[in-house]
Design a protein around this motif. Structure first.
Motif, PDB file in Angstrom:
ATOM      1  N   TYR A  70       0.744  -1.038   0.065  1.00 27.55           N
ATOM      2  CA  TYR A  70       0.010   0.077  -0.195  1.00 27.55           C
ATOM      3  C   TYR A  70       0.804   1.429   0.083  1.00 27.55           C
ATOM      4  O   TYR A  70       0.381   2.359   0.133  1.00 27.55           O
ATOM      5  N   GLY A  71       2.218   1.231   0.056  1.00 25.62           N
ATOM      6  CA  GLY A  71       3.014   2.117  -0.069  1.00 25.62           C
ATOM      7  C   GLY A  71       3.741   2.805   1.004  1.00 25.62           C
ATOM      8  O   GLY A  71       3.357   2.349   2.124  1.00 25.62           O
ATOM      9  N   ARG A  72       4.625   3.579   0.968  1.00 18.33           N
ATOM     10  CA  ARG A  72       5.469   4.075   1.974  1.00 18.33           C
ATOM     11  C   ARG A  72       4.813   4.824   3.102  1.00 18.33           C
ATOM     12  O   ARG A  72       4.928   4.696   4.317  1.00 18.33           O
ATOM     13  N   ASP A  73       4.030   5.632   2.368  1.00 11.62           N
ATOM     14  CA  ASP A  73       3.248   6.558   3.563  1.00 11.62           C
ATOM     15  C   ASP A  73       2.330   5.603   4.526  1.00 11.62           C
ATOM     16  O   ASP A  73       2.280   5.866   5.709  1.00 11.62           O
ATOM     17  N   ILE A  74       1.464   4.563   3.917  1.00 11.05           N
ATOM     18  CA  ILE A  74       0.949   3.760   4.925  1.00 11.05           C
ATOM     19  C   ILE A  74       1.798   3.021   5.620  1.00 11.05           C
ATOM     20  O   ILE A  74       1.389   2.963   6.984  1.00 11.05           O
ATOM     21  N   VAL A  75       2.946   2.421   5.293  1.00 13.33           N
ATOM     22  CA  VAL A  75       3.863   1.598   6.125  1.00 13.33           C
ATOM     23  C   VAL A  75       4.117   2.467   7.258  1.00 13.33           C
ATOM     24  O   VAL A  75       4.250   2.127   8.421  1.00 13.33           O
ATOM     25  N   SER A  76       4.548   4.050   7.113  1.00 16.57           N
ATOM     26  CA  SER A  76       5.139   4.883   8.151  1.00 16.57           C
ATOM     27  C   SER A  76       3.868   4.969   9.156  1.00 16.57           C
ATOM     28  O   SER A  76       4.091   5.044  10.340  1.00 16.57           O
ATOM     29  N   LYS A  77       2.606   5.195   8.592  1.00 17.63           N
ATOM     30  CA  LYS A  77       1.476   5.378   9.560  1.00 17.63           C
ATOM     31  C   LYS A  77       1.378   4.109  10.353  1.00 17.63           C
ATOM     32  O   LYS A  77       0.974   3.963  11.582  1.00 17.63           O
ATOM     33  N   VAL A  78       1.483   2.927   9.792  1.00 20.50           N
ATOM     34  CA  VAL A  78       1.311   1.751  10.592  1.00 20.50           C
ATOM     35  C   VAL A  78       2.120   1.442  11.592  1.00 20.50           C
ATOM     36  O   VAL A  78       2.076   1.111  12.760  1.00 20.50           O
ATOM     37  N   VAL A  79       3.522   1.685  11.162  1.00 21.71           N
ATOM     38  CA  VAL A  79       4.591   1.553  12.064  1.00 21.71           C
ATOM     39  C   VAL A  79       4.652   2.441  13.175  1.00 21.71           C
ATOM     40  O   VAL A  79       4.837   2.079  14.491  1.00 21.71           O
ATOM     41  N   GLU A  80       4.197   3.872  13.035  1.00 25.15           N
ATOM     42  CA  GLU A  80       3.919   4.896  14.184  1.00 25.15           C
ATOM     43  C   GLU A  80       3.063   4.412  15.032  1.00 25.15           C
ATOM     44  O   GLU A  80       3.230   4.392  16.268  1.00 25.15           O
ATOM     45  N   HIS A  81       1.938   3.993  14.571  1.00 30.64           N
ATOM     46  CA  HIS A  81       0.965   3.402  15.596  1.00 30.64           C
ATOM     47  C   HIS A  81       1.002   2.365  16.254  1.00 30.64           C
ATOM     48  O   HIS A  81       1.039   2.143  17.327  1.00 30.64           O
ATOM     49  N   HIS A  82       1.702   1.238  15.627  1.00 31.77           N
ATOM     50  CA  HIS A  82       2.241  -0.110  16.377  1.00 31.77           C
ATOM     51  C   HIS A  82       3.086   0.198  17.134  1.00 31.77           C
ATOM     52  O   HIS A  82       2.854  -0.225  18.399  1.00 31.77           O
ATOM     53  N   GLU A  83       4.110   1.286  17.122  1.00 30.18           N
ATOM     54  CA  GLU A  83       5.138   1.150  18.237  1.00 30.18           C
ATOM     55  C   GLU A  83       4.466   2.138  19.241  1.00 30.18           C
ATOM     56  O   GLU A  83       5.091   2.001  20.440  1.00 30.18           O
ATOM     57  N   ALA A  84       3.461   2.809  18.945  1.00 27.28           N
ATOM     58  CA  ALA A  84       2.899   3.582  20.270  1.00 27.28           C
ATOM     59  C   ALA A  84       1.761   2.867  20.928  1.00 27.28           C
ATOM     60  O   ALA A  84       1.539   3.201  21.928  1.00 27.28           O
ATOM     61  N   ASN A  85       1.526   1.631  20.418  1.00 24.44           N
ATOM     62  CA  ASN A  85       0.392   0.802  20.781  1.00 24.44           C
ATOM     63  C   ASN A  85       0.866  -0.920  21.093  1.00 24.44           C
ATOM     64  O   ASN A  85       0.127  -1.574  20.434  1.00 24.44           O
ATOM     65  N   GLY A  86       1.868  -0.898  21.606  1.00 22.15           N
ATOM     66  CA  GLY A  86       2.643  -2.264  21.484  1.00 22.15           C
ATOM     67  C   GLY A  86       1.569  -3.593  22.279  1.00 22.15           C
ATOM     68  O   GLY A  86       1.620  -4.388  21.813  1.00 22.15           O
TER      69      GLY A  86
END
Length: 217
Positions: free
Chosen positions: A28-44
């Motif tokens: 789905y592209g880099r922007d989506i990956v960035s959003k996913v990673v940011e959320h995941h790391e803040a909501n372990g």
């Protein structure tokens, strides 16, 4: 009793999960990956099932069926389970577990599916140290509730080691003592945190576990 989250508290496996979410959303592209990673790391501590539903709905604006969530969660599991089993321990935690289980009941409270967590603990050769293992789909507040009532423990007799908001919030909900494990992937998120913290288990202060009657460690 002592409650441990797993990723980032017992094993240095947070990055393994981050890489797996990145792999799932690369199409789905880099922007989506960035959003996913940011959320995941803040909501372990949030379960992968909840995250996948959220990411499709909020980031991709797509509806997703329960079957599609299960299929993606299975792909996620295939990406992580062997790597989590082989991930290094948080420094000092294995020795802390081995000593503590002689005097306390030890529990796992994780966002990982319960059966998968059991396989990981068996794979690492440490399942025998834990009185019970709690994972998704139940919430961490439910985990603590079950520990209190199933094992007849009082809130002030429990200590929770975690590394995420879900850990901290579950402990706060039940008024259970909480210790935050800081590491490279959560230290920015918890930059203003003023509660008890550790960076590893090589030194645990003697008053880290306070009961009404006396101090224990």
């Amino acid at each position: 009793g002592i409650i441990f989250d797993f990723d980032g508290v017992i094993a240095e496996s947070v990055q393994v999960k981050t890489d797996a979410f990145s792999a799932l959303y690369v199409p789905y592209g880099r922007d989506i990956v960035s959003k996913v990673v940011e959320h995941h790391e803040a909501n372990g501590g949030m379960s992968r099932f909840e995250k996948i539903r959220l990411y499709h709905g909020s980031f991709l604006n797509k509806s997703i069926t329960n079957k599609e969530i299960t299929d993606l969660a299975n792909q996620f599991s295939a990406l992580v389970i062997d790597k989590v089993i082989s991930a290094p321990y948080v420094p000092g935690v294995l020795e802390y577990i081995q000593i503590s289980h002689k005097n306390y009941k030890l529990f796992i409270s994780t966002g990982t599916p319960t059966e998968e967590m059991k396989l990981i603990l068996i794979g690492r050769g440490i399942s025998q140290y834990f009185s019970d293992i709690f994972g998704s789909p139940e919430k961490k507040t439910d985990h603590i509730n079950k520990i209190i009532f199933k094992y007849g423990l009082k809130r002030e007799e429990l200590l929770f080691f975690g590394d995420s908001d879900s850990d901290k919030n579950a402990a706060a909900f039940h008024r259970v003592q909480f210790v935050l494990r800081l590491h490279s992937l959560n230290q920015n998120h918890f930059g203003n945190y003023t509660g008890k913290t550790i960076k590893n288990f090589n030194y645990i202060p003697s008053n880290i576990f306070q009961t009404r009657k006396k101090n224990k460690c």
